[in-house]
Design a protein around this motif. Structure first.
Motif, PDB file in Angstrom:
ATOM      1  N   LEU A 115     -43.794 -65.354  49.897  1.00 40.79           N
ATOM      2  CA  LEU A 115     -45.150 -64.870  49.097  1.00 40.79           C
ATOM      3  C   LEU A 115     -44.658 -64.631  47.869  1.00 40.79           C
ATOM      4  O   LEU A 115     -45.537 -64.278  46.785  1.00 40.79           O
ATOM      5  N   GLU A 116     -43.380 -64.438  47.343  1.00 40.89           N
ATOM      6  CA  GLU A 116     -42.908 -63.820  46.461  1.00 40.89           C
ATOM      7  C   GLU A 116     -43.547 -64.613  44.951  1.00 40.89           C
ATOM      8  O   GLU A 116     -43.161 -65.733  44.926  1.00 40.89           O
ATOM      9  N   THR A 117     -44.072 -64.006  44.002  1.00 39.41           N
ATOM     10  CA  THR A 117     -44.380 -64.222  42.581  1.00 39.41           C
ATOM     11  C   THR A 117     -44.005 -63.494  41.733  1.00 39.41           C
ATOM     12  O   THR A 117     -43.679 -62.129  41.788  1.00 39.41           O
ATOM     13  N   ILE A 118     -43.618 -63.890  40.598  1.00 37.68           N
ATOM     14  CA  ILE A 118     -43.140 -62.992  39.617  1.00 37.68           C
ATOM     15  C   ILE A 118     -44.240 -62.828  38.554  1.00 37.68           C
ATOM     16  O   ILE A 118     -45.033 -63.720  37.986  1.00 37.68           O
ATOM     17  N   ASP A 119     -44.573 -61.787  38.014  1.00 44.08           N
ATOM     18  CA  ASP A 119     -45.386 -61.254  37.166  1.00 44.08           C
ATOM     19  C   ASP A 119     -44.824 -61.111  35.619  1.00 44.08           C
ATOM     20  O   ASP A 119     -44.144 -60.181  35.405  1.00 44.08           O
ATOM     21  N   GLU A 120     -44.506 -62.437  35.090  1.00 41.49           N
ATOM     22  CA  GLU A 120     -43.532 -62.638  33.825  1.00 41.49           C
ATOM     23  C   GLU A 120     -44.146 -61.424  32.817  1.00 41.49           C
ATOM     24  O   GLU A 120     -43.154 -60.995  32.038  1.00 41.49           O
ATOM     25  N   GLU A 121     -45.304 -61.310  32.625  1.00 35.55           N
ATOM     26  CA  GLU A 121     -45.856 -60.405  31.752  1.00 35.55           C
ATOM     27  C   GLU A 121     -45.485 -58.868  31.699  1.00 35.55           C
ATOM     28  O   GLU A 121     -44.723 -58.246  30.940  1.00 35.55           O
TER      29      GLU A 121
ATOM     30  N   THR B  82     -42.503 -56.614  29.166  1.00 34.45           N
ATOM     31  CA  THR B  82     -42.950 -55.381  28.454  1.00 34.45           C
ATOM     32  C   THR B  82     -41.867 -54.257  28.547  1.00 34.45           C
ATOM     33  O   THR B  82     -41.945 -53.125  28.279  1.00 34.45           O
ATOM     34  N   LEU B  83     -40.636 -54.698  29.450  1.00 29.61           N
ATOM     35  CA  LEU B  83     -39.706 -53.713  29.781  1.00 29.61           C
ATOM     36  C   LEU B  83     -38.952 -53.391  28.418  1.00 29.61           C
ATOM     37  O   LEU B  83     -38.517 -54.404  27.709  1.00 29.61           O
ATOM     38  N   PHE B  84     -38.533 -52.105  28.330  1.00 26.08           N
ATOM     39  CA  PHE B  84     -37.927 -51.691  27.048  1.00 26.08           C
ATOM     40  C   PHE B  84     -36.820 -50.939  27.468  1.00 26.08           C
ATOM     41  O   PHE B  84     -37.079 -49.700  28.287  1.00 26.08           O
ATOM     42  N   TYR B  85     -35.457 -50.982  27.235  1.00 26.82           N
ATOM     43  CA  TYR B  85     -34.538 -50.055  27.490  1.00 26.82           C
ATOM     44  C   TYR B  85     -33.763 -49.526  26.484  1.00 26.82           C
ATOM     45  O   TYR B  85     -33.514 -50.083  25.606  1.00 26.82           O
TER      46      TYR B  85
ATOM     47  N   GLU C 206     -30.724 -51.797  35.479  1.00 26.56           N
ATOM     48  CA  GLU C 206     -32.273 -51.395  35.423  1.00 26.56           C
ATOM     49  C   GLU C 206     -32.768 -52.853  35.677  1.00 26.56           C
ATOM     50  O   GLU C 206     -33.775 -53.027  36.233  1.00 26.56           O
ATOM     51  N   LEU C 207     -32.394 -53.917  34.970  1.00 29.09           N
ATOM     52  CA  LEU C 207     -33.067 -55.119  34.939  1.00 29.09           C
ATOM     53  C   LEU C 207     -32.747 -55.878  36.482  1.00 29.09           C
ATOM     54  O   LEU C 207     -33.606 -56.474  36.702  1.00 29.09           O
ATOM     55  N   VAL C 208     -31.381 -55.732  36.963  1.00 31.99           N
ATOM     56  CA  VAL C 208     -31.363 -56.073  38.165  1.00 31.99           C
ATOM     57  C   VAL C 208     -32.124 -55.367  39.178  1.00 31.99           C
ATOM     58  O   VAL C 208     -32.894 -55.928  40.164  1.00 31.99           O
ATOM     59  N   ASN C 209     -32.642 -53.969  39.035  1.00 31.68           N
ATOM     60  CA  ASN C 209     -33.305 -53.416  40.070  1.00 31.68           C
ATOM     61  C   ASN C 209     -34.962 -53.789  39.632  1.00 31.68           C
ATOM     62  O   ASN C 209     -35.558 -53.679  40.615  1.00 31.68           O
ATOM     63  N   GLU C 210     -35.073 -54.254  38.715  1.00 30.82           N
ATOM     64  CA  GLU C 210     -36.576 -54.815  38.214  1.00 30.82           C
ATOM     65  C   GLU C 210     -36.916 -56.015  38.965  1.00 30.82           C
ATOM     66  O   GLU C 210     -37.963 -56.609  39.022  1.00 30.82           O
ATOM     67  N   LEU C 211     -35.718 -56.941  39.555  1.00 30.91           N
ATOM     68  CA  LEU C 211     -35.973 -58.075  40.024  1.00 30.91           C
ATOM     69  C   LEU C 211     -36.780 -57.955  41.402  1.00 30.91           C
ATOM     70  O   LEU C 211     -36.734 -56.950  41.904  1.00 30.91           O
ATOM     71  N   PRO C 212     -37.625 -58.777  41.522  1.00 29.13           N
ATOM     72  CA  PRO C 212     -38.418 -58.830  42.838  1.00 29.13           C
ATOM     73  C   PRO C 212     -37.322 -58.750  44.076  1.00 29.13           C
ATOM     74  O   PRO C 212     -36.201 -59.125  44.198  1.00 29.13           O
TER      75      PRO C 212
ATOM     76  N   LYS D 139     -31.899 -67.038  36.056  1.00 33.41           N
ATOM     77  CA  LYS D 139     -32.811 -67.290  35.058  1.00 33.41           C
ATOM     78  C   LYS D 139     -33.472 -66.157  34.329  1.00 33.41           C
ATOM     79  O   LYS D 139     -33.585 -65.797  33.302  1.00 33.41           O
ATOM     80  N   LEU D 140     -34.125 -65.372  35.395  1.00 33.39           N
ATOM     81  CA  LEU D 140     -35.056 -64.285  34.904  1.00 33.39           C
ATOM     82  C   LEU D 140     -34.056 -63.091  34.363  1.00 33.39           C
ATOM     83  O   LEU D 140     -34.398 -62.640  33.126  1.00 33.39           O
ATOM     84  N   LEU D 141     -32.922 -62.714  34.574  1.00 32.43           N
ATOM     85  CA  LEU D 141     -31.971 -61.825  34.271  1.00 32.43           C
ATOM     86  C   LEU D 141     -31.642 -62.348  32.727  1.00 32.43           C
ATOM     87  O   LEU D 141     -31.507 -61.708  31.756  1.00 32.43           O
TER      88      LEU D 141
END
Length: 179
Positions: free
Chosen positions: A95-101, A105-108, A118-124, A164-166
């Motif tokens: 069922l996984e989909t990515i909310d690209e938006e 909006t992430l800023f570190y 943090e980027l890895v932890n934000e992955l689905p 790819k997302l990372l």
């Protein structure tokens, strides 16, 4: 106490040795559990369950060297984390989909290392699990597929999508060009 003696005494049920054993490996193994669990509490629970299995299986373990022994411990912790999440993960893969938006909006403001974590932890969840198992813990896609109850192609696909997302996020955050 030497590792082999600690293992031997712990395997025989010596509670003092088991306490030393736990103290020696708990922090390292907790760091592994935190990578796979969705919360601090679930990581703790998985770690304690893993230690119960470790002490149960310790008499059967044949010591080769400390590196191999730590790999055995780590595998038990990872398996415990995955077993407690297997049903949830199988649903997420479907069922996984990515909310690209949301990711755009992430800023570190942390250091590069902390930002990458943090980027890895934000992955689905599905992407993160496969990415960590392959890139961090060195499991092959065939092993990942077997452990998670998915196909090898699904494992490869989840890893590719995570990477790819990372890459996209790193490029956006740090102004690097390319793919």
């Amino acid at each position: 106490m030497k590792v082999q003696k600690l293992i031997h005494n712990s395997a025989k049920g010596d509670q003092r040795a088991q306490k030393q054993f736990f103290d020696r490996y708990a922090d390292q193994l907790f760091a592994v559990a935190k990578r796979y669990a969705v919360s601090h509490e679930l990581a703790e629970e998985a770690l304690f369950q893993a230690f119960l299995k470790i002490f149960e299986k310790l008499p059967e373990f044949e010591f080769i060297n400390e590196t191999a022994f730590y790999g055995w411990l780590k595998r038990i912790v990872i398996n415990q984390c995955l077993m407690s999440r297997r049903k949830e993960l199988n649903t997420l893969y479907k069922l996984e989909t990515i909310d690209e938006e949301r990711y755009d909006t992430l800023f570190y403001e942390e250091s590069n290392h902390e930002a990458l974590i943090e980027l890895v932890n934000e992955l689905p969840d599905g992407y993160r699990t496969v990415f960590l198992m392959n890139a961090v813990d060195g499991y092959a896609h065939k092993e990942i597929a077997s452990m998670l109850g998915i196909t090898e192609n699904t494992s490869r696909s989840q890893f590719f999508k995570a990477r790819k997302l990372l890459q996209k996020k790193i490029n956006k955050e740090y102004g690097q060009s390319g793919t």
